[in-house]
Design a protein around this motif. Structure first.
Motif, PDB file in Angstrom:
ATOM      1  N   SER A  15       0.834  -1.214   0.000  1.00 58.63           N
ATOM      2  CA  SER A  15       0.000   0.000   0.000  1.00 58.63           C
ATOM      3  C   SER A  15       0.867   1.263   0.000  1.00 58.63           C
ATOM      4  N   HIS A  16       2.075   1.194   0.516  1.00 58.99           N
ATOM      5  CA  HIS A  16       3.003   2.339   0.415  1.00 58.99           C
ATOM      6  C   HIS A  16       3.527   2.467  -1.013  1.00 58.99           C
ATOM      7  N   ARG A  19       0.845   4.111  -3.240  1.00 65.94           N
ATOM      8  CA  ARG A  19       0.718   5.573  -3.070  1.00 65.94           C
ATOM      9  C   ARG A  19       1.858   6.324  -3.754  1.00 65.94           C
ATOM     10  N   THR A  20       3.068   5.797  -3.636  1.00 69.98           N
ATOM     11  CA  THR A  20       4.205   6.489  -4.266  1.00 69.98           C
ATOM     12  C   THR A  20       4.070   6.465  -5.792  1.00 69.98           C
ATOM     13  N   LEU A  22       1.292   6.329  -7.520  1.00 73.72           N
ATOM     14  CA  LEU A  22       0.223   7.271  -7.888  1.00 73.72           C
ATOM     15  C   LEU A  22       0.738   8.705  -7.821  1.00 73.72           C
ATOM     16  N   ASP A  23       1.535   9.013  -6.785  1.00 74.97           N
ATOM     17  CA  ASP A  23       2.095  10.362  -6.658  1.00 74.97           C
ATOM     18  C   ASP A  23       2.972  10.711  -7.863  1.00 74.97           C
ATOM     19  N   ASN A  41      -6.494  -0.382   3.782  1.00 76.34           N
ATOM     20  CA  ASN A  41      -5.165   0.173   3.491  1.00 76.34           C
ATOM     21  C   ASN A  41      -5.162   0.977   2.191  1.00 76.34           C
ATOM     22  N   LEU A  42      -6.154   0.701   1.328  1.00 80.14           N
ATOM     23  CA  LEU A  42      -6.226   1.382   0.027  1.00 80.14           C
ATOM     24  C   LEU A  42      -7.372   2.380  -0.030  1.00 80.14           C
ATOM     25  N   GLU A  44      -8.286   5.476   0.663  1.00 78.12           N
ATOM     26  CA  GLU A  44      -8.365   6.805   0.028  1.00 78.12           C
ATOM     27  C   GLU A  44      -7.750   6.829  -1.376  1.00 78.12           C
ATOM     28  N   VAL A  45      -7.238   5.670  -1.854  1.00 79.61           N
ATOM     29  CA  VAL A  45      -6.705   5.654  -3.230  1.00 79.61           C
ATOM     30  C   VAL A  45      -7.471   4.689  -4.138  1.00 79.61           C
ATOM     31  N   ASP A  48      -8.418   5.600  -7.607  1.00 86.17           N
ATOM     32  CA  ASP A  48      -7.347   5.934  -8.560  1.00 86.17           C
ATOM     33  C   ASP A  48      -6.603   4.701  -9.071  1.00 86.17           C
ATOM     34  N   ARG A 177       0.748   1.778   9.025  1.00 83.53           N
ATOM     35  CA  ARG A 177      -0.151   0.760   8.455  1.00 83.53           C
ATOM     36  C   ARG A 177       0.348  -0.668   8.631  1.00 83.53           C
TER      37      ARG A 177
END
Ligand code: NAD
Length: 311
Positions: A15-16, A19-20, A22-23, A41-42, A44-45, A48, A177
């Motif tokens: 999950s980390h 996020r990276t 997606l960023d 764990n996912l 809010e993303v 996307d 997390r």
């Protein structure tokens, strides 16, 4: 925009990574059966990403997900030493059969590179420190045996089919997390939640065992660099910080950060646990420019903050 598949993307490390990516603006597909990971764990993303609730033990479920992907970052596994001691077959099925399926699906879809999560546990009872990749692996747990098997399959797929693979031997990863509640939880999330509840954490052994604790952002960076590099195919690389700390020192540092004054309870050592762990990280530095960017103290502070916020 490159397309990444992250297996185990609903887990702590996955999950980390998600996020990276997606960023950075990458396109992200996640494969997870949420057996040890969590959908939240996912949370809010989720809008996307392209989320596939699927089991890596099922090859046919992977094929459509891998179609057209550039890279696979394979984190999906049953990740625990004690759980593998209790139930070696399910660890084998997820970690070994699952990895074989990932490699076949990646090969057939023409993926550029597969980077997969291996583990420092493969060094096992080999006493030499620091751990260097040229040392003979000596697994002492079924989990370590599955991770070494994953590495062997990855290098075999490079040798036999030219599929570029890189195995990353993570050393005790920690960060926000990471699940503190599972029966097989790792030491840092357990210590954080115990201190917050004003309870004594349990240490197995005398607490003088050492670990090369690695903040999760460093592992994320290693995955992305290893995927996009041109060197390193077929190899296995240590991913760590290159410093070690005893569990007693870890508890003392956490107490200082969290303003607690709590002693550990000591229990006998656990089967399959190694005594000391410290990595030489120069091979990953040379092959794909890995450089830990968040040191242990900063990582511990961010982690304690995360658990304190949820308490
Ligand atoms: N956390 C560490 O310190 C550490 C150290 C060395 C290696 N690793 C490796 O890193 C990877 C990620 O570990 P983590 O700590 O994030 O654990 P985690 O349990 O949070 O993540 C593993 C993910 O894989 C998923 N998964 C398990 N079996 C699956 C299956 N059959 N099909 C699809 N998905 C499945 C789980 O649901 C979970 O989301 C694992 O391969 C683990 O072996 C972790």
């Amino acid at each position: 925009m490159p397309c990444f598949v992250v297996t185990g993307g609903g887990g702590f490390i996955g999950s980390h990574i998600v996020r990276t990516l997606l960023d950075r603006g990458d396109s992200v597909r996640v494969v997870d059966d949420f057996s040890t990971g969590k959908r939240e764990n996912l949370a809010e993303v989720e809008a996307d990403i392209d989320l596939h609730v699927a089991d890596i033990r099922n090859l046919e479920a992977l094929r459509p997900v891998f179609e057209g992907a550039d890279y696979v970052l394979h984190q999906g596994a049953i990740p625990s030493v004690p759980r593998s001691v209790q139930d070696p077959i399910s660890s084998h099925e997820a970690n070994c059969t699952g990895t074989l399926n990932v490699l076949i699906a990646a090969r057939d879809a023409g993926v550029k590179r597969v980077v997969q999560a291996s583990s420092s546990s493969v060094y096992g009872s080999n006493p030499a420190l620091p751990k260097v990749e040229t040392m003979r692996p000596m697994p002492i747990s079924p989990y370590a045996a599955t991770k070494l098997t994953q590495e062997a399959y990855a290098s075999a797929f490079y040798g036999s089919f030219g599929l570029e693979t890189v195995s990353l031997r993570y050393f005790n990863v920690f960060g926000p997390r990471q699940d503190p509640k599972s029966q097989y939880a790792a030491v840092i999330p357990i210590f954080c939640t115990k201190l917050l509840a004003n309870q004594s954490p349990t240490i197995y052994g005398d607490g003088e065992q050492t670990r090369d604790f690695t903040y999760v952002a460093n592992v994320v960076q290693a995955n992305i660099k290893a995927a996009e590099a041109t060197d390193g195919a077929g190899g296995a690389f240590n991913i760590a910080c290159g410093q070690r700390l005893s569990l007693n020192d870890l508890l003392a540092r956490l107490c200082a950060i969290m303003g607690a004054d709590i002693e550990a309870i000591y229990e006998p050592e656990r089967v399959g646990d190694v005594k000391h762990s410290l990595a030489d990280i120069s091979a990953a530095q040379a092959a794909f420019g890995y450089e830990p960017s968040v040191d242990f103290d900063e990582g511990l502070r961010r982690t304690a903050e995360f658990f304190s916020a949820g308490a």
